[in-house]
Design an enzyme around this catalytic site. Structure first.
Site, PDB file in Angstrom:
ATOM      1  N   ASP A   1      16.617  86.102 -12.393  1.00 39.26           N
ATOM      2  CA  ASP A   1      17.865  86.285 -13.123  1.00 39.26           C
ATOM      3  C   ASP A   1      17.939  87.715 -13.632  1.00 39.26           C
ATOM      4  OD1 ASP A   1      20.291  85.236 -13.914  1.00 39.26           O
ATOM      5  OD2 ASP A   1      19.391  83.550 -14.974  1.00 39.26           O
TER       6      ASP A   1
ATOM      7  N   HIS B   1      24.461  93.502 -12.521  1.00 39.79           N
ATOM      8  CA  HIS B   1      24.150  92.407 -13.438  1.00 39.79           C
ATOM      9  C   HIS B   1      23.067  91.485 -12.909  1.00 39.79           C
ATOM     10  CE1 HIS B   1      27.477  92.962 -16.376  1.00 39.79           C
ATOM     11  NE2 HIS B   1      27.970  93.660 -15.380  1.00 39.79           N
TER      12      HIS B   1
END
Length: 465
Positions: free
Chosen positions: A365, A157
């Site tokens: 991110d 992730h």
């Protein structure tokens, strides 16, 4: 009958699907498992002394979960240590913040072994196993050691770092080798796939085949991007809830006609909060005519307070927010509202809708689902503008946002200025394009694409009988 077994560090499905914070993993996995009647296995978040290896099972929010307690040493070495002091900063391109200790590494291996041993009796012969995130990279290897022949996939992730960054990690080769115990390795972006492939080829002597198949360490795996999304339909329904409406109206009253810039993040050095505050300060310094007519609301939920880097960051943000307000505030205007508490998902939906500018400017991110939630919350007749970091995984999909370099205060400041003055026609055009992407690339597609690919043998993917 085949089941989907999801394994993650924490098992935390919300009892009320309408409640959540800025993260998206719990909401995404819960939606997938409710539909597939699967099992979610992981750490309960509790520690016991001594470690017993006992597991409990329950149903939470319609999801069957299996919970394992760890001991205090596990938490310190595996979670606070290797996961959050070593891998997290390294994978977010902050080698200067990496704290590596051999005991951390040992704790990481020990907990992954405990996960494998406890999960093993729950695995049926036809089950599909889907391991989540950086906490559990070696789990596939440990399951294979114990004779598991099932198809096992892994999804990361967070970003996968460039090979020169990864090579600063002691025993980096062993970490990458453990990735080759999976059948499918998923990443958020094509950039992450390229970084992983680059390491495999140059540092592990891997051979690259068709369809993302990579051969190394005597195994063939497939590496591919599966960008995660939100449950767009559910989120749009949440906007109509009583709580969302209350917070939307509350924010409108609080704005008193002023424009609102909004940031919603976990308090983390990867989110670019200092740089965001500095860019806002630049906007105020260069545009005195805006004073009194806008404000920035930054919601920064505290996390990992036991890690020194997070304590230091909080102190710097407290000082910086005080400096900005001290320099620009008046008796009836506070330019920066800085809040360190969590809000429910339905409350955030109302707050998003009231914001004229959504600021999503991380330094790194994996995806950033706040960007997608902000878009999904907008009024189609008068949508706000998303200002998005080029280093967020979402930027690969959301090209109609105003894409910025978060390290440039001028770049971010000018994008905010542009967004505030953007004509309605352009705002609607950009929002419609972004919203189409949010709806199309939702959590169901993420789940379906990954699981379908995991179920398909490499030979079939490559068109070989």
């Amino acid at each position: 009958m085949s089941r989907l077994i999801v394994v993650s560090n924490r098992v935390n499905p919300p009892a009320d699907p309408g409640v959540g914070t800025a993260g998206g993993l719990a909401m995404a996995l819960s939606a997938a498992l409710r539909e597939d009647k699967g099992l979610w296995f992981g750490w309960s978040g509790h520690t016991v002394e001594p470690y017993t290896g006992q597991m409990s099972m329950q149903v939470v929010g319609g999801v069957t979960v299996a919970l394992l307690d760890l001991d205090a040493q596990d938490e310190q070495e595996y979670y606070n240590g290797y996961a959050n002091r070593t891998l997290w900063p390294l994978f977010h391109y902050r080698p200067d913040l990496v704290n590596y200790e051999r005991s951390f590494d040992e704790g990481y291996e020990r907990v992954n072994t405990r996960f494998a041993e406890t999960l093993l009796p729950l695995i049926g012969p036809d089950d599909i196993i889907w391991v989540q995130d950086y906490h559990l990279i070696p789990l596939g290897r440990e399951l294979r050691k114990r004779g598991v022949k099932n198809r096992i996939g892994f999804f990361l992730h967070i970003p996968w770092p460039a090979r020169r960054i990864l090579s600063t990690l002691p025993r980096h080769g062993e970490l990458v080798e453990s990735m080759f115990s999976y059948d499918l390795v998923g990443f958020q972006t094509e950039d992450d796939v390229e970084a992983f492939t680059d390491y495999a080829i140059h540092d592990a002597g891997a051979a690259l085949e068709k369809d993302g198949v990579i051969s190394a360490f005597g195994r063939r795996i497939r590496a591919r991007a599966f960008p995660i999304g939100i449950d767009a339909t559910d989120f749009e329904a949440t906007l109509k809830s009583e709580r969302a409406e209350l917070f939307y109206k509350t924010m409108l009253n609080s704005q008193a006609g002023r424009k609102m810039l909004l940031g919603v993040d976990r308090l983390d050095y990867s989110k670019g909060l200092e740089e965001r505050f500095t860019a806002y300060e630049t906007l105020l310094a260069n545009n005195p005519g805006m004073h009194g007519h806008l404000f920035l609301l930054q919601i920064a939920t505290r996390s990992r307070d036991e890690v020194d880097a997070y304590q230091d960051l909080r102190g710097r943000l407290d000082n910086l927010s005080g400096k900005i307000n001290g320099a620009y505030a008046t008796v009836d205007w506070v330019p920066l509202r800085y809040v360190n508490r969590a809000y429910r998902r339905d409350e955030l939906a109302g707050i998003y809708r009231a914001a004229d500018i959504g600021l999503v400017t991380p330094l790194r991110d994996g995806m950033n689902l706040v960007a997608k939630e902000y878009v999904a919350a907008q009024d189609p007749e008068n949508p706000g503008v998303l200002v998005l970091s080029q280093f967020a995984g979402a930027a690969e999909q959301m090209k109609d946002a105003l894409i910025v370099n978060p390290l440039s205060r001028e770049d971010v400041s000018e994008a905010v200025h542009r967004g505030l003055s953007m004509p309605l026609k352009e705002r609607k055009r950009r929002w419609e394009s972004l919203m189409e992407n949010v709806r199309t690339n939702d959590v169901s597609r993420w789940r379906d694409d990954f699981v379908a690919c995991l179920k398909t043998p490499i030979a079939e993917l490559a068109g070989v009988e």
